[in-house]
Scaffold this motif. Structure first.
Motif, PDB file in Angstrom:
ATOM      1  N   VAL A   1     -26.606  77.519   3.156  1.00 13.08           N
ATOM      2  CA  VAL A   1     -27.074  78.418   3.931  1.00 13.08           C
ATOM      3  C   VAL A   1     -29.621  77.859   3.734  1.00 13.08           C
ATOM      4  N   VAL A   2     -29.580  77.828   4.338  1.00  9.94           N
ATOM      5  CA  VAL A   2     -31.981  77.649   4.244  1.00  9.94           C
ATOM      6  C   VAL A   2     -32.202  78.549   4.867  1.00  9.94           C
ATOM      7  N   VAL A   3     -33.714  79.120   4.840  1.00  5.74           N
ATOM      8  CA  VAL A   3     -33.969  80.475   5.323  1.00  5.74           C
ATOM      9  C   VAL A   3     -35.335  80.117   6.041  1.00  5.74           C
ATOM     10  N   HIS A   4     -35.072  80.256   7.572  1.00  3.26           N
ATOM     11  CA  HIS A   4     -36.673  78.919   8.232  1.00  3.26           C
ATOM     12  C   HIS A   4     -37.280  80.314   8.981  1.00  3.26           C
ATOM     13  N   ALA A   5     -38.601  80.292   9.154  1.00  3.27           N
ATOM     14  CA  ALA A   5     -39.650  81.226  10.133  1.00  3.27           C
ATOM     15  C   ALA A   5     -39.545  80.537  11.452  1.00  3.27           C
TER      16      ALA A   5
ATOM     17  N   THR B   1     -37.965  76.671  15.155  1.00  2.00           N
ATOM     18  CA  THR B   1     -38.622  76.826  14.479  1.00  2.00           C
ATOM     19  C   THR B   1     -40.190  76.713  13.449  1.00  2.00           C
ATOM     20  N   ALA B   2     -40.445  77.423  12.448  1.00  2.00           N
ATOM     21  CA  ALA B   2     -42.054  76.543  12.312  1.00  2.00           C
ATOM     22  C   ALA B   2     -42.230  74.821  11.490  1.00  2.00           C
TER      23      ALA B   2
ATOM     24  N   ARG C   1     -34.284  79.464  -1.211  1.00  2.00           N
ATOM     25  CA  ARG C   1     -32.977  78.590  -0.521  1.00  2.00           C
ATOM     26  C   ARG C   1     -34.574  78.768   0.879  1.00  2.00           C
ATOM     27  N   THR C   2     -35.139  78.840   0.203  1.00  2.00           N
ATOM     28  CA  THR C   2     -36.687  79.277   1.900  1.00  2.00           C
ATOM     29  C   THR C   2     -36.455  77.728   2.155  1.00  2.00           C
ATOM     30  N   CYS C   3     -37.185  77.524   3.264  1.00  2.00           N
ATOM     31  CA  CYS C   3     -37.535  76.370   3.899  1.00  2.00           C
ATOM     32  C   CYS C   3     -38.941  75.766   3.621  1.00  2.00           C
ATOM     33  N   PRO C   4     -39.042  74.819   2.545  1.00  2.00           N
ATOM     34  CA  PRO C   4     -40.836  75.001   1.938  1.00  2.00           C
ATOM     35  C   PRO C   4     -41.782  73.934   3.131  1.00  2.00           C
ATOM     36  N   ARG C   5     -41.277  73.289   4.587  1.00  2.00           N
ATOM     37  CA  ARG C   5     -42.116  73.209   5.110  1.00  2.00           C
ATOM     38  C   ARG C   5     -42.257  74.915   6.020  1.00  2.00           C
ATOM     39  N   CYS C   6     -41.271  75.499   6.512  1.00  2.00           N
ATOM     40  CA  CYS C   6     -41.694  76.755   7.563  1.00  2.00           C
ATOM     41  C   CYS C   6     -42.656  77.912   6.337  1.00  2.00           C
TER      42      CYS C   6
END
Length: 78
Positions: A16-20, A35-36, A66-71
């Motif tokens: 799982v990856v968390v996106h904004a 996503t962002a 699990r947070t997307c660094p790019r988002c």
């Protein structure tokens, strides 16, 4: 900016990856189309978590790793 948390690969806990995403202009409680970081949100699942304080991070605390660094970068610089 209203951030909506979306999950990529929610059926696979190890992946799982968390996106904004910003909200959809026509449906404010739904994520917009991307996503962002620019990924399509169509196959992602909305997470109901919202920060309770204005200075809190946009992601759910239990999913920080699990947070997307790019988002994250896109949201912090917006």
């Amino acid at each position: 900016m209203n951030v909506i948390v979306v999950l990529e690969n929610p059926g696979s806990p190890d992946l799982v990856v968390v996106h904004a995403a910003t909200s959809d202009p026509d449906l404010p409680s739904s994520p917009g189309p991307v996503t962002a970081c620019g990924l399509d949100t169509a196959e992602m699942v909305r997470n109901s978590w919202q920060p309770t304080e204005p200075d809190r991070h946009w992601w759910p605390p239990e999913l920080r790793s699990r947070t997307c660094p790019r988002c994250d970068q896109a949201i912090r610089t917006a």
